[in-house]
Design a protein around this motif. Sequence first.
Motif, PDB file in Angstrom:
ATOM      1  N   UNK A   1       0.827  -1.210   0.000  1.00  0.00           N
ATOM      2  CA  UNK A   1       0.000   0.000   0.000  1.00  0.00           C
ATOM      3  C   UNK A   1       0.862   1.261   0.000  1.00  0.00           C
ATOM      4  N   UNK A   2       1.980   1.237   0.726  1.00  0.00           N
ATOM      5  CA  UNK A   2       2.881   2.401   0.764  1.00  0.00           C
ATOM      6  C   UNK A   2       3.500   2.652  -0.608  1.00  0.00           C
ATOM      7  N   UNK A   3       3.904   1.598  -1.304  1.00  0.00           N
ATOM      8  CA  UNK A   3       4.474   1.755  -2.639  1.00  0.00           C
ATOM      9  C   UNK A   3       3.432   2.305  -3.611  1.00  0.00           C
ATOM     10  N   UNK A   4       2.222   1.810  -3.508  1.00  0.00           N
ATOM     11  CA  UNK A   4       1.134   2.314  -4.361  1.00  0.00           C
ATOM     12  C   UNK A   4       0.881   3.794  -4.066  1.00  0.00           C
ATOM     13  N   UNK A   5       0.837   4.155  -2.776  1.00  0.00           N
ATOM     14  CA  UNK A   5       0.607   5.554  -2.391  1.00  0.00           C
ATOM     15  C   UNK A   5       1.744   6.459  -2.870  1.00  0.00           C
ATOM     16  N   UNK A   6       2.943   5.899  -2.996  1.00  0.00           N
ATOM     17  CA  UNK A   6       4.096   6.666  -3.482  1.00  0.00           C
ATOM     18  C   UNK A   6       4.101   6.774  -5.006  1.00  0.00           C
ATOM     19  N   UNK A   7       3.121   6.146  -5.659  1.00  0.00           N
ATOM     20  CA  UNK A   7       2.978   6.285  -7.099  1.00  0.00           C
ATOM     21  C   UNK A   7       3.577   5.176  -7.941  1.00  0.00           C
ATOM     22  N   UNK A   8       3.991   4.084  -7.319  1.00  0.00           N
ATOM     23  CA  UNK A   8       4.579   2.977  -8.070  1.00  0.00           C
ATOM     24  C   UNK A   8       3.508   1.977  -8.483  1.00  0.00           C
ATOM     25  N   UNK A   9       3.564   1.553  -9.734  1.00  0.00           N
ATOM     26  CA  UNK A   9       2.623   0.553 -10.253  1.00  0.00           C
ATOM     27  C   UNK A   9       2.840  -0.775  -9.534  1.00  0.00           C
ATOM     28  N   UNK A  10       1.786  -1.555  -9.452  1.00  0.00           N
ATOM     29  CA  UNK A  10       1.850  -2.839  -8.756  1.00  0.00           C
ATOM     30  C   UNK A  10       2.858  -3.809  -9.337  1.00  0.00           C
ATOM     31  N   UNK A  11       3.153  -3.694 -10.633  1.00  0.00           N
ATOM     32  CA  UNK A  11       4.114  -4.615 -11.252  1.00  0.00           C
ATOM     33  C   UNK A  11       5.566  -4.233 -11.009  1.00  0.00           C
ATOM     34  N   UNK A  12       5.813  -3.168 -10.256  1.00  0.00           N
ATOM     35  CA  UNK A  12       7.185  -2.749  -9.955  1.00  0.00           C
ATOM     36  C   UNK A  12       7.768  -3.490  -8.750  1.00  0.00           C
ATOM     37  N   UNK A  13       6.938  -4.182  -7.993  1.00  0.00           N
ATOM     38  CA  UNK A  13       7.418  -4.900  -6.806  1.00  0.00           C
ATOM     39  C   UNK A  13       6.802  -6.285  -6.735  1.00  0.00           C
ATOM     40  N   UNK A  14       7.654  -7.226  -6.379  1.00  0.00           N
ATOM     41  CA  UNK A  14       7.224  -8.617  -6.186  1.00  0.00           C
ATOM     42  C   UNK A  14       7.440  -8.923  -4.707  1.00  0.00           C
ATOM     43  N   UNK A  15       6.369  -9.253  -4.009  1.00  0.00           N
ATOM     44  CA  UNK A  15       6.418  -9.519  -2.576  1.00  0.00           C
ATOM     45  C   UNK A  15       6.403 -11.028  -2.357  1.00  0.00           C
ATOM     46  N   UNK A  16       7.426 -11.531  -1.687  1.00  0.00           N
ATOM     47  CA  UNK A  16       7.500 -12.960  -1.401  1.00  0.00           C
ATOM     48  C   UNK A  16       7.508 -13.140   0.116  1.00  0.00           C
ATOM     49  N   UNK A  17       6.425 -13.705   0.667  1.00  0.00           N
ATOM     50  CA  UNK A  17       6.414 -13.957   2.107  1.00  0.00           C
ATOM     51  C   UNK A  17       7.257 -15.189   2.430  1.00  0.00           C
ATOM     52  N   UNK A  18       7.955 -15.105   3.536  1.00  0.00           N
ATOM     53  CA  UNK A  18       8.747 -16.251   3.981  1.00  0.00           C
ATOM     54  C   UNK A  18      10.049 -15.813   4.606  1.00  0.00           C
ATOM     55  N   UNK A  19      10.679 -16.766   5.236  1.00  0.00           N
ATOM     56  CA  UNK A  19      11.983 -16.547   5.844  1.00  0.00           C
ATOM     57  C   UNK A  19      13.020 -16.406   4.734  1.00  0.00           C
ATOM     58  N   UNK A  20      13.847 -15.386   4.810  1.00  0.00           N
ATOM     59  CA  UNK A  20      14.796 -15.073   3.738  1.00  0.00           C
ATOM     60  C   UNK A  20      15.655 -16.271   3.343  1.00  0.00           C
ATOM     61  N   UNK A  21      16.156 -17.009   4.310  1.00  0.00           N
ATOM     62  CA  UNK A  21      17.059 -18.119   3.983  1.00  0.00           C
ATOM     63  C   UNK A  21      16.328 -19.290   3.339  1.00  0.00           C
TER      64      UNK A  21
END
Length: 174
Positions: A60-80
């Motif tokens: 939501x913050x990225x969208x509010x900052x004006x970035x299109x949804x396809x500019x970020x890929x969110x992957x939930x999970x432990x980094x390792x």
Amino acid sequence: MSPATGTTLAMLAATAGAKAVAEIGTGTGVSGIHLLQGMRPDGVLTTVDPEPERQQFAREALRAAGFAGNRARFIPGRALDVLPRLADSGYDVVFCDGDRMECLEYLAESLRLLRPGGLVCFEGVFADGRTVDSGPQPVEVVRQRELLRAVRESQELLPALLPTADGLLCAVKR
């Protein structure tokens, strides 16, 4: 994240001509916004975090900052658990702001993920001044010291320790 660290990240992403950035630790999206500001217009931020609620807030913050949804890929999970599934040499920048106890493992994964000439950055390496304090320190600070030593001694990296906010450790992969 401090404004100084954020603008530094944006400048570093721009200098790298970053099209693909991996972020360890989504947080509230502040670092992602700064990274996207510096990235190429066709760039994509891949951000990993174990907390899906944080990722939703960041989305939501990225969208509010004006970035299109396809500019970020969110992957939930432990980094390792997630990082081994990302492409070898597929990233221009890796930004690490995750679990401080896993910083050495993040470094190893970053070296695999980065293309030659790519940049890895670790936020908060001064640990509120404790990494340079000679007294006994908690294991988290000892790990930060080990990270600093590993980056400094690596033949694969050209490092710089930037004194923005609580320290930004950056290194270019040779």
